[in-house]
Design a protein around this motif. Structure first.
Motif, short mmCIF file in Angstrom:
data_model
loop_
_atom_site.label_atom_id
_atom_site.label_comp_id
_atom_site.label_asym_id
_atom_site.label_seq_id
_atom_site.Cartn_x
_atom_site.Cartn_y
_atom_site.Cartn_z
N LEU A 104 0.83 -1.20 0.00
CA LEU A 104 0.00 0.00 0.00
C LEU A 104 0.87 1.26 0.00
N VAL A 105 0.33 2.35 -0.53
CA VAL A 105 1.00 3.64 -0.42
C VAL A 105 0.58 4.26 0.90
N THR A 106 1.50 4.34 1.85
CA THR A 106 1.17 4.84 3.18
C THR A 106 1.40 6.35 3.31
N TYR A 107 2.19 6.92 2.37
CA TYR A 107 2.44 8.36 2.41
C TYR A 107 2.93 8.82 1.04
N LYS A 108 2.52 10.05 0.69
CA LYS A 108 3.05 10.70 -0.51
C LYS A 108 3.12 12.19 -0.23
N GLY A 109 4.32 12.74 -0.41
CA GLY A 109 4.50 14.15 -0.12
C GLY A 109 5.95 14.50 0.09
N VAL A 110 6.21 15.58 0.81
CA VAL A 110 7.57 16.06 1.02
C VAL A 110 8.15 15.47 2.29
N ALA A 111 9.49 15.57 2.42
CA ALA A 111 10.19 14.96 3.55
C ALA A 111 9.76 15.56 4.88
N GLU A 112 9.57 16.87 4.90
CA GLU A 112 9.25 17.55 6.15
C GLU A 112 7.98 16.99 6.78
N LYS A 113 6.98 16.73 5.97
CA LYS A 113 5.72 16.20 6.50
C LYS A 113 5.81 14.72 6.84
N LEU A 114 6.69 14.00 6.13
CA LEU A 114 6.86 12.57 6.42
C LEU A 114 7.36 12.34 7.84
N THR A 115 8.19 13.25 8.35
CA THR A 115 8.73 13.09 9.71
C THR A 115 7.63 13.15 10.76
N LYS A 116 6.47 13.66 10.39
CA LYS A 116 5.37 13.76 11.35
C LYS A 116 4.44 12.55 11.29
N GLU A 117 4.74 11.62 10.37
CA GLU A 117 3.92 10.41 10.23
C GLU A 117 4.46 9.33 11.17
N SER A 118 3.92 9.26 12.37
CA SER A 118 4.43 8.31 13.37
C SER A 118 4.12 6.87 13.00
N SER A 119 3.12 6.65 12.13
CA SER A 119 2.77 5.28 11.73
C SER A 119 3.71 4.73 10.67
N SER A 120 4.55 5.60 10.08
CA SER A 120 5.46 5.18 9.02
C SER A 120 6.84 4.87 9.60
N ALA A 121 7.36 3.67 9.30
CA ALA A 121 8.71 3.31 9.77
C ALA A 121 9.74 4.25 9.16
N THR A 122 9.52 4.65 7.90
CA THR A 122 10.44 5.60 7.26
C THR A 122 10.35 6.97 7.93
N GLY A 123 9.12 7.39 8.24
CA GLY A 123 8.93 8.68 8.89
C GLY A 123 9.61 8.75 10.24
N ARG A 124 9.49 7.67 11.02
CA ARG A 124 10.13 7.65 12.35
C ARG A 124 11.65 7.69 12.22
N ALA A 125 12.17 6.91 11.27
CA ALA A 125 13.63 6.88 11.07
C ALA A 125 14.14 8.23 10.56
N LEU A 126 13.38 8.86 9.66
CA LEU A 126 13.80 10.14 9.10
C LEU A 126 13.78 11.24 10.16
N LYS A 127 12.79 11.20 11.02
CA LYS A 127 12.70 12.19 12.10
C LYS A 127 13.91 12.09 13.02
N LEU A 128 14.28 10.86 13.38
CA LEU A 128 15.44 10.65 14.23
C LEU A 128 16.72 11.06 13.52
N PHE A 129 16.79 10.79 12.21
CA PHE A 129 17.98 11.09 11.41
C PHE A 129 18.21 12.59 11.30
N LEU A 130 17.13 13.36 11.14
CA LEU A 130 17.24 14.80 10.92
C LEU A 130 17.31 15.59 12.23
N SER A 131 17.07 14.91 13.34
CA SER A 131 17.06 15.63 14.62
C SER A 131 18.48 15.90 15.12
#
Length: 880
Positions: A853-880
């Protein structure tokens, strides 16, 4: 000098093309990471020296007869290697296997299943589906008299069943006992003048014991022939029923050991080959063990040929076996009410549960305990590295790069060896950051068993988790080959000479480039607007109803003229969506548009339709496969500026006097190249019982050209000297020639300034090969210019093999392609690249059936706010 567990030595060296007098010590029973920029010499140390020397020493312990069957490793150019244990290498491979390879065969789980079914399976008649039982001699006699009355029959005793050999002794024995003929593979051959059989092919040999017409009055004679056949056939007899004229009408096998109580058909003792789809004894006769309909495929093929691996159309399940790959006899053997295909159809997680809960009886426990233990250990490893969703019968060509890498790890690391030095080449490739932790945990467990782990790696998390780090550099090629650092990660971060240490201490700051806006009008507005009002909108590639593999009717838009990243955990459907659905369908659409596809209609591969494709004119996958397979291939020829250089030499005064054209300065054709080495610069010398040796050509000294050609100079340099130039040197040398200088400048921009123009393509790493391919495209990328072709570039994990410093260069190259008016789609786990994308499509939420399934589509900044996404959680930690 390289030592494992030994102190450093003051005056010792390793001398190879990329290493400079290196003295190195690697600690035993520790987790060591060898890192450094691409092309610095990491793999030379790990594989060319450490692994090859361990392998070579083992092979040299064998006798000369055994060594003739293997290609021994070349002795490395090293003073000494001390304390080396047995070595096992797990390297990257561009080939994932053919259509006859599956998850089960790659991990050897299927081999253990075969053994389990041979020893503990219950055989059923495939026609009657009743258990096979022994049949008495009298029952066989009665069946023949009843079913074949007044029929002329030949009685045979099977002696050899599908075995290789020449069987001279068997022929002598038969002749001595009065048998004048033996039936070999269906043909009668004389025992007195026995021919030479092909010892490498399998043969079936039957002993003709007699013939007669079946009748009540001939019962005694029939019984005598039957007894003789059962004696020599060890309980099995073959009966050939003849038609008028002598042709065989039918042939049946009867057995006192295994026969069907319903139809009387006899069966041979199950053999492991019966359950193998790589053997003619077990494979489905319709698909030859591939489980798919492959046009033109036959039993001589291996399933790894590009003709079928690269089909633009996915294979359909075989109608004969419904995708199970095996014949009816193999599928009619059951263990705990399941066939071997039933077990193979299970996912790793399901199979692990089944075998964990399997209850064995006393006899089954004694026979199958060790076999089931091996199956469980391999299933456990696969499950723990995040591959629980894969089915055991999943075909190798459908695996992603990360899945294939972890499966190879499971095959090697599931063996529970101790005291071994495991050498791994970037084991994290294809892994989502979430899964890295699982893999590192498994490697540390392996180290805890008393093994030495040496990993060649660029991944930041892996480097930080190492007990010992060896950094090679400081640069690449001629600028590398030195040990910049050995010791802890903390010490590495303080080493100003180490580029790796600098990036660990101060990671890249994102975004390097501001994201290009993606403007999409609402669907209602899109229907009502005029074309002129939509000029500012981003062109989209619209995919509808994607349903291939685990994709669940996915609808997704891919912005064109943008850098798009498709992310998600391993097995979530990224490669299926991009490489299988989008690329294969677009190639058909574009071929139809150009008129090269003669089909009446385009078949949308794995989706209902794709719209918006008219905005692109070409699709190109840029991967890490070699740019050439022969030593004559090199960066200069691949990128294409070598033709311009040859023209320059053809325009010199000396060349014009001789009447030489540009072809004279080619090392791929006769005339100007060296005849001794055929333009390769090296000559291979074959050695008996030793590895082949490549030596510099004495005639041309490695320059590839003959002396007459080398006498022609341009700006004081011969064409052979130009081949030996580094890119950095050539940039200055050809600065007044735009076509050559532009391509060389691009090579320099992507960090390949250390390569020589004539470096043999087979010696390039995967990362180097991929960047050269990108350069060849950049050299043509002139937005709006003459001959400009809007292209969709697809890259599958382009950061594999790249140092953190090289990843930054790659990001800049990809943005240059987009700036030129092209579209770039990358399938990637590297958060450095995800953070730089203009648009992100995140797949998931998990792998296998739990993904698609497509769980997210958009820019990186908003992906970091998607707590249900494994990529979003990893990206948030990476950019912090």
């Amino acid at each position: 000098m390289l030592g494992l567990g030994c102190p450093k030595h003051a005056s010792a060296k390793i001398a190879t093309p990329r290493l400079k007098d290196v003295t190195l010590s690697i600690p035993r029973e520790k987790f060591t990471v060898i890192t450094g920029v691409s092309g610095s010499g990491k793999s030379t140390i790990a594989f060319d020296i450490l692994f090859n020397e361990g392998q070579r020493r083992y092979l040299e312990s064998l006798n000369a007869y055994a060594r003739q069957f293997v290609q021994p490793a070349t002795r490395p150019d090293v003073d000494a290697v001390f304390g080396i244990p047995p070595t096992v290498a797990i390297e990257q491979r561009t080939s994932r296997g053919g259509h006859k390879s599956t998850v089960g065969t790659l991990t050897e789980i299927h081999h253990y299943l075969r053994l389990l079914f041979v020893k503990l399976g219950i055989q059923y008649c495939p026609d009657c589906m009743v258990p096979i039982e022994p049949k008495s001699r009298d029952a066989i006699l009665a069946q023949l008299i009843s079913d074949y009355a007044n029929k002329h029959v030949l009685i045979y005793a099977p002696l050899i069943i599908n075995r290789k050999g020449i069987y001279n002794d068997l022929a002598k024995w038969s002749q001595k006992n009065g048998f004048e003929q033996l039936r070999v593979d269906g043909d009668l051959l004389p025992t007195a003048s026995w021919p030479v059989l092909d010892r490498y092919n399998e043969h079936s040999i039957d002993l003709p014991v007699g013939e007669l017409r079946v009748a009540a009055r001939a019962e005694t004679r029939l019984g005598e022939l039957l007894d003789l056949a059962l004696h020599h056939g060890k309980g099995t007899v073959r009966v050939a029923v003849l038609k008028r004229g002598g042709a065989v009408a039918e042939e049946l096998t009867l057995s006192t050991h295994r026969s069907c109580p319903s139809c009387g058909l006899g069966f041979e003792e199950p053999d492991p080959r019966l359950f193998s789809y790589n053997s003619k004894h077990g494979w489905c006769p319709t698909c030859y063990g591939t489980g798919s309909v492959l046009t033109g495929f036959d039993e001589e093929q291996s399933g790894e040929e590009g003709e079928w691996l690269d089909a633009e159309d996915g294979p359909e399940p075989c109608p004969g076996c419904e995708g199970s790959r095996l014949n009816n006899e193999a599928l009619a053997v059951y263990f705990h009410d399941w066939s071997v295909a039933d077990y193979a159809a299970c996912s790793v997680a399901e199979a692990l549960t089944i075998f964990d809960e399997l209850e064995l009886s006393g006899r089954e426990r004694a026979i199958g305990k060790d076999v089931i233990g091996e199956i469980r250990s391999r299933l456990t490893f696969l499950n723990e590295v995040g591959l629980g969703y894969l089915t055991l019968d999943r075909a190798a060509p459908t695996l992603s790069g990360g899945e294939a890498q972890r499966i190879r790890l499971a095959a090697q690391l599931g063996s529970n060896l101790r005291g071994v030095c495991y050498i791994l080449d970037e084991p994290t490739i294809g892994l989502h950051p979430r899964d890295n932790t699982l893999l590192l945990k498994m490697l540390k467990q392996l180290k805890g068993k008393g093994n030495t782990i040496v990993v060649v790696e660029h991944d930041e998390e892996t480097i930080r988790s190492a007990e010992h780090v060896i950094d090679i550099g400081p640069g690449a090629g001629s600028r590398g080959g030195e040990v910049v650092h050995t010791g802890s990660v903390k010490q590495l971060m303080k080493n100003r000479r180490s580029l790796t240490g600098q990036f660990l201490a101060k990671p890249l700051q994102h975004p390097i480039f501001e994201a290009r806006p993606v403007v999409v009008a609402p669907s209602s507005k899109r229907r009502s607007q005029k074309q002129s009002d939509m000029a500012d909108e981003t062109p989209l590639l619209k995919i509808s109803g994607a349903n291939l593999n685990n994709l669940k009717q996915v609808d997704v838009d891919i912005p064109l003229q943008r850098l798009v990243c498709v992310s998600g955990v391993s097995g979530s459907g990224k490669s299926t969506l991009v490489r299988e659905v989008v690329v294969k369908t677009l190639r058909q659409l574009l071929a139809k548009e150009r008129g090269t596809d003669k089909a009446k209609r385009v078949r949308f591969h794995g989706c209902e339709k794709i719209e918006g494709w008219q905005a692109i004119e070409r699709v190109l996958e840029v991967d890490q496969t070699p740019i050439g397979k022969t030593p004559r291939s090199c960066p200069a020829t691949y990128v294409g500026f070598w033709d311009e250089i040859r023209k320059l030499y053809a325009q010199t005064e000396d060349a014009r006097i001789h009447g030489w054209k540009a072809g004279r300065f080619s090392f791929n054709t006769g005339g100007g190249r060296c005849d001794s080495c055929q333009g390769q610069g090296m000559i291979r010398v074959e050695m008996s019982f030793l590895p082949d040796v490549k030596v510099l050509c004495e005639s041309c000294g490695g320059s590839r050209f003959n002396q007459e050609t080398l006498a022609v100079t341009y700006r004081g340099r011969s064409i052979g000297e130009v081949l030996a130039m580094s890119v950095d040197e050539a940039v200055l040398f050809f600065e007044h020639h735009p076509k050559v200088h532009h391509a060389l400048q691009l090579l320099q921009d992507v960090g390949l300034g250390y390569l020589t123009l004539g470096q043999q393509s087979p010696t390039l790493s995967g990362g180097e090969a991929q960047r050269i391919k990108l350069v060849s495209e950049l050299a043509k990328a002139r937005p709006g210019g003459r001959g400009f072709t809007p292209t969709l570039y697809v890259l599958d994990e382009p950061t594999v093999g790249l140092h953190m410093a090289d990843v930054e260069k790659l990001i800049r190259v990809l943005h240059r392609l987009v700036d030129a008016g092209h579209s770039v789609v990358v399938i990637e786990h590297s958060l450095n690249l995800v953070a730089e994308a203009d648009w992100i499509i995140d797949m998931g939420p998990e792998g296998g059936d739990a993904g698609g399934l497509v769980t997210y589509k958009g820019v990186a900044e908003k992906l970091t706010k998607e707590s249900s996404s494994a990529t979003g959680r990893a990206l948030k930690l990476f950019l912090s």
